[in-house]
Design an enzyme around this catalytic site. Structure first.
Site, mmCIF file in Angstrom:
data_model
loop_
_atom_site.group_PDB
_atom_site.id
_atom_site.type_symbol
_atom_site.label_atom_id
_atom_site.label_comp_id
_atom_site.label_asym_id
_atom_site.label_seq_id
_atom_site.Cartn_x
_atom_site.Cartn_y
_atom_site.Cartn_z
ATOM 1 N N CYS A 37 14.921 -16.528 -31.175
ATOM 2 C CA CYS A 37 15.850 -17.836 -31.176
ATOM 3 C C CYS A 37 16.964 -17.055 -30.955
ATOM 4 O O CYS A 37 18.242 -17.690 -31.445
ATOM 5 C CB CYS A 37 15.882 -18.696 -32.033
ATOM 6 S SG CYS A 37 14.268 -19.551 -32.389
ATOM 7 N N HIS A 41 22.360 -17.410 -33.242
ATOM 8 C CA HIS A 41 20.758 -18.005 -33.075
ATOM 9 C C HIS A 41 21.217 -19.381 -32.291
ATOM 10 O O HIS A 41 22.407 -19.777 -32.031
ATOM 11 C CB HIS A 41 20.657 -18.561 -34.416
ATOM 12 C CG HIS A 41 19.076 -19.187 -34.630
ATOM 13 N ND1 HIS A 41 19.003 -20.512 -34.294
ATOM 14 C CD2 HIS A 41 18.248 -18.615 -35.165
ATOM 15 C CE1 HIS A 41 17.849 -20.630 -34.451
ATOM 16 N NE2 HIS A 41 17.228 -19.748 -35.178
ATOM 17 N N GLN A 92 21.159 -17.085 -42.639
ATOM 18 C CA GLN A 92 20.920 -15.818 -43.172
ATOM 19 C C GLN A 92 21.387 -15.445 -44.447
ATOM 20 O O GLN A 92 20.563 -14.771 -45.371
ATOM 21 C CB GLN A 92 20.784 -14.823 -42.099
ATOM 22 C CG GLN A 92 19.797 -14.977 -40.992
ATOM 23 C CD GLN A 92 18.341 -15.084 -41.491
ATOM 24 O OE1 GLN A 92 17.845 -14.404 -42.230
ATOM 25 N NE2 GLN A 92 17.566 -15.948 -40.410
ATOM 26 N N ASP A 132 27.927 -19.788 -39.541
ATOM 27 C CA ASP A 132 26.457 -20.262 -39.618
ATOM 28 C C ASP A 132 26.003 -19.223 -40.877
ATOM 29 O O ASP A 132 25.623 -18.014 -40.539
ATOM 30 C CB ASP A 132 25.950 -19.778 -38.481
ATOM 31 C CG ASP A 132 24.223 -20.040 -38.615
ATOM 32 O OD1 ASP A 132 23.693 -20.349 -39.722
ATOM 33 O OD2 ASP A 132 23.492 -19.853 -37.539
ATOM 34 N N LYS A 188 15.434 -21.150 -46.486
ATOM 35 C CA LYS A 188 15.839 -19.622 -46.337
ATOM 36 C C LYS A 188 16.169 -19.162 -47.726
ATOM 37 O O LYS A 188 16.672 -18.156 -47.699
ATOM 38 C CB LYS A 188 16.614 -19.336 -45.271
ATOM 39 C CG LYS A 188 16.018 -19.527 -43.906
ATOM 40 C CD LYS A 188 16.792 -19.052 -42.716
ATOM 41 C CE LYS A 188 16.720 -19.654 -41.571
ATOM 42 N NZ LYS A 188 15.301 -19.285 -40.836
#
Ligand SMILES: Cc1ncc(COP(=O)(O)O)c(C=O)c1O
Length: 434
Positions: free
Chosen positions: A392, A149, A229, A226, A252
């Site tokens: 993104c 991302h 998600q 990261d 999220k």
């Protein structure tokens, strides 16, 4: 937002108003709750029974427990933290620190002092790029992937510009999975950090963290995941993953917006200078110089998102009360239904791997000759909320030879009817636009 995606010839408009209303109290949820009733715990969804919300990879709906916690905090314990000596301020302190402990349990962190509250995954990733980045020298290598991302891509490019680090990229295979075949060449002794996504927001592919961590350890590099998600799909275990930093956003994972987490190993955080400066992050300030507070306060300059952190704590507690084996089986079932259905649509290209257990229910596709914004607009008229664009992740889309694509992302409140509505909707799109 979609600055590089060519404009739709049909003229894209923004998301339609859904005419949503918030219903009264719904049932309290307990472990083992039937997934079908999960939707009731989300006021927006309960108030919009016709809505097929398939954009949870962008923002998941907020769970009632988080909303209630925010309201309760703001109406009973609102005060600034770490400053006041009166009881109300102590209640605010307590609520905020309790949320930190909950986040530590959600990630199985070694200690709650390894949890830094930020404004979101983007802020967490920028924090590492600045603060850890300040410990790097020209020529040191940071290894990311082409699948990142932009928020785990651009901060490293900016660091390269500031300090002369070497930024290397793990490529992807044709299906969009990180291609770890050339890892030994990319990971040499100059490499100080491997910073990659845990779960791709485009391909739905989980990263093979064990292989990356093994290789990184051999050259003494740290590993950042990261997790923006990943967290929506259940609690994570940073110790079992063997990583050094983990970043995610509250919005999220069924919590309010404006709050996120950076987890970092205590010894790494202790060696990092601050990112932002201001109140709360100092040891002592004199006209000549300033010393820093210990982590996590060193990295929480200014008034943090207190009520949002409390809401995040409540959402994470709720998530930890769920039966994730059951939920994963359900997500997997819906993902299979979606991918098999998409494969019957003429001219549709699936972006990302075929259905498998190593795949999360984030499914991007491209329909030959159709602009993703037009697809989303037609679907919106049928109460289907999907995201179209570059997500993104422009370097990834370029590597996969796609200009833009449409994404359906499935969360624990979705069901077979949502998937069927999407498949029917896409057949309608073909009739309308092709
Ligand atoms: C993989 C990934 N990383 C980072 C981010 C940035 O998250 P946020 O915008 O909440 O900071 C996102 C958001 O979509 C994402 O999908």
């Amino acid at each position: 937002m979609n600055s590089k995606l060519p404009t739709s010839p049909h003229g894209h408009r923004g998301p339609a108003e859904c005419g949503l209303s918030v219903p009264g109290e719904s049932a309290v949820l307990h472990p083992g709750v039937k997934p079908a009733s999960l939707r009731d715990g989300f006021p927006l969804l309960a108030g919009a029974p016709a809505l097929h919300y398939l954009d949870s990879a962008a923002t998941a709906q907020i769970h009632r427990s988080a909303l209630d916690a925010v309201l309760r905090h703001e109406t009973t314990s609102r005060a600034n933290i770490s400053r006041g000596t009166y009881r109300l301020a102590e209640a605010a302190d307590l609520a905020y620190e309790r949320a930190r402990q909950t986040a530590a349990r959600f990630l199985n962190a070694g200690s709650s002092e390894e949890i830094i509250f930020t404004s979101g995954a983007t802020a967490s990733l920028n924090l590492v790029a600045h603060a850890f980045g300040n410990t790097l020298r020209a020529g040191d290598r940071v290894l990311i992937s082409i699948a990142e991302h932009h928020s785990n891509f651009v901060p490293w490019q900016m660091l390269r510009q500031r300090t002369g680090i070497d930024l290397a990229l793990i490529p992807v295979s044709a299906s969009g999975r990180l291609d770890l075949g050339g890892l030994s060449e990319l990971l040499d002794s100059r490499c100080r950090l491997v910073a990659v996504t845990h779960l791709s927001n485009v391909t739905g592919a989980w990263t093979d963290v064990a292989t990356l961590v093994d290789a990184a350890r051999k050259v003494g590099a740290s590993v950042l995941l990261d997790g923006a998600q990943a967290v929506q799909h259940g609690p994570q275990d940073v110790q079992a993953l063997g990583v050094d930093f983990y970043a995610f956003s509250g919005h999220k994972c069924f919590a309010p917006g404006g709050v996120g987490v950076l987890w970092g190993r205590a010894e790494l955080l202790a060696a990092m200078p601050p990112f932002l400066a201001g109140g709360g992050m100092i040891g002592e300030v004199t006209p000549a110089a300033t010393s820093w507070a210990a982590p996590p306060q060193r990295f929480e300059a200014g008034t943090p998102p207190i009520a949002q952190a409390v809401g995040l704590g409540a959402a994470l507690e709720w998530m930890m009360s769920l039966d994730w084996a059951q939920l994963h089986a359900r997500e997997s079932h819906l993902c299979r239904q979606l991918i098999e259905g998409l494969q019957t649509i003429p001219g549709l290209r699936l972006i990302g791997p075929e259905f498998s257990a190593a795949r999360a229910p984030i499914v991007c596709f491209d329909i030959q000759g159709l602009h993703p914004h037009d697809i989303c607009q037609v679907l919106d008229a049928r109460q289907l909320a999907l995201r179209g664009g570059h997500h993104c992740a422009q370097p990834l889309l370029a590597a996969l030879g796609v200009g833009g694509c449409t994404r359906a992302s499935i969360a624990l409140y979705n069901d077979e009817a949502d998937i069927q509505a999407l498949l029917d909707g896409l057949h309608f799109v073909l009739k309308e636009l092709a």
